[in-house]
Design an enzyme around this catalytic site. Structure first.
Site, PDB file in Angstrom:
ATOM      1  N   SER A   1      37.951 -26.392 -23.181  1.00 48.41           N
ATOM      2  CA  SER A   1      38.760 -27.584 -22.646  1.00 48.41           C
ATOM      3  C   SER A   1      38.068 -28.686 -22.017  1.00 48.41           C
ATOM      4  CB  SER A   1      40.049 -27.228 -21.775  1.00 48.41           C
ATOM      5  OG  SER A   1      39.381 -26.965 -20.590  1.00 48.41           O
TER       6      SER A   1
ATOM      7  N   LYS B   1      38.755 -28.885 -14.216  1.00 48.78           N
ATOM      8  CA  LYS B   1      39.485 -29.955 -15.084  1.00 48.78           C
ATOM      9  C   LYS B   1      38.912 -31.341 -14.460  1.00 48.78           C
ATOM     10  CE  LYS B   1      41.710 -27.036 -17.429  1.00 48.78           C
ATOM     11  NZ  LYS B   1      41.427 -26.887 -18.876  1.00 48.78           N
TER      12      LYS B   1
END
Length: 295
Positions: free
Chosen positions: A151, A193
């Site tokens: 991701s 993230k």
């Protein structure tokens, strides 16, 4: 004539025999060069103590201990971290060379009160304790996490091992910063993230683009998009005073705040600094990624 014979006999009786059984002192114990070198390589200075150079050994041991404890901060940048490791290795090699060189000359060495197993064991215990404390302190201040997802491509790859800086409660988290955090509903899961929304802001996501308080933000080159691909959108939502909105750079293949909501500040653990090693699923090392900053 008789008197001279008696005097000679008395002189003869006063002479001690050569092998009288009287010891001249403790026996010599030649130093083993290989052992002296090994001791000083493992713990710089211990080989010098073994050779009877107690003062020099203590100086080297103190220097090695200070290097380990004070060198923790060098982990903040890859260059200084590698330099610190290389410097300590050079110190160990010098101590080993010096101990071996001196040990070769100590053929008639007589051990003193400081050349006992108790002294050696005490030094080993102290240095091992210093190493453990330094290692634990470094792991606490600069923990290492592994990336096992796609991701964050292209910024991070699966198999990257990241040196991170632990986040303290007073540290300020800014937009665009990478963070390592605990999954909101399962704290044993650790994710990495990028922060896109700050506390109190209204966040909206449309086709992978982030809008803050109704205006799009400039995300530079780190947000990758697939031509014609679809992205999970999110309608406008206001963040609480202790919440942050996080997303992956690979917007079309990222499981992030669009799915599980914002992340509480208390769940944020660290911010990545650089890649210390990268290994893919086949066990191949990617040396070109070693030392790359994580940002």
């Amino acid at each position: 004539m008789k008197r001279a014979t008696n005097e000679a006999r008395a002189m003869h009786l006063n002479v001690l025999p050569r092998n009288s059984g009287v010891s001249a002192g403790p026996p010599a114990s030649p130093r083993k060069p290989w052992l002296a070198a090994l001791l000083s390589f493992l713990w710089p200075g211990l080989g010098q103590v073994y050779n009877g150079r107690f003062r020099k050994g203590m100086v080297l041991l103190a220097f090695a201990a200070a290097w380990q404890l004070l060198g923790i901060g060098a982990a903040e940048t890859f260059r200084w971290w590698v330099s610190s490791l290389a410097g300590y290795l050079l110190l160990s090699l010098y101590a080993a060379w010096d101990a071996r060189r001196v040990a070769k000359l100590l053929h008639d060495f007589i051990p003193g009160p400081r050349n006992t197993p108790v002294v050696y064991l005490g030094i080993i215990v102290v240095m091992a304790t210093v190493s453990v404390v330094a290692g634990q302190a470094e792991r606490w201040a600069f923990p290492i996490y592994s990336v096992a997802q796609t991701s964050m491509r292209p910024t991070l790859r699966s198999g990257d091992r990241l040196r991170c800086a632990a986040l303290r409660p007073r540290d300020i988290i800014r937009r665009g910063q990478l963070v390592v955090f605990q999954y909101p509903s399962e704290h044993s899961l650790i994710f990495v993230k990028r922060v896109v929304g700050l506390p109190g802001e209204v966040v909206e996501v449309e086709d992978g683009l982030v809008y803050i308080n109704g205006d799009p933000i400039d995300e530079g080159y780190y947000a990758s998009r697939w031509p014609g691909g679809k992205s999970l959108d999110m309608s406008p939502a206001r963040l609480a005073p202790d919440e942050y909105y996080v997303m992956g750079d690979n917007r079309h293949a990222s499981f992030d705040s669009r799915s599980y909501g914002p992340v509480n500040r208390a769940r944020m653990l660290a911010t990545p600094l650089y890649v210390i090693m990268s290994m893919d699923e086949r066990g191949r090392l990617h040396l070109d990624r070693t030392g790359l900053p994580a940002r």
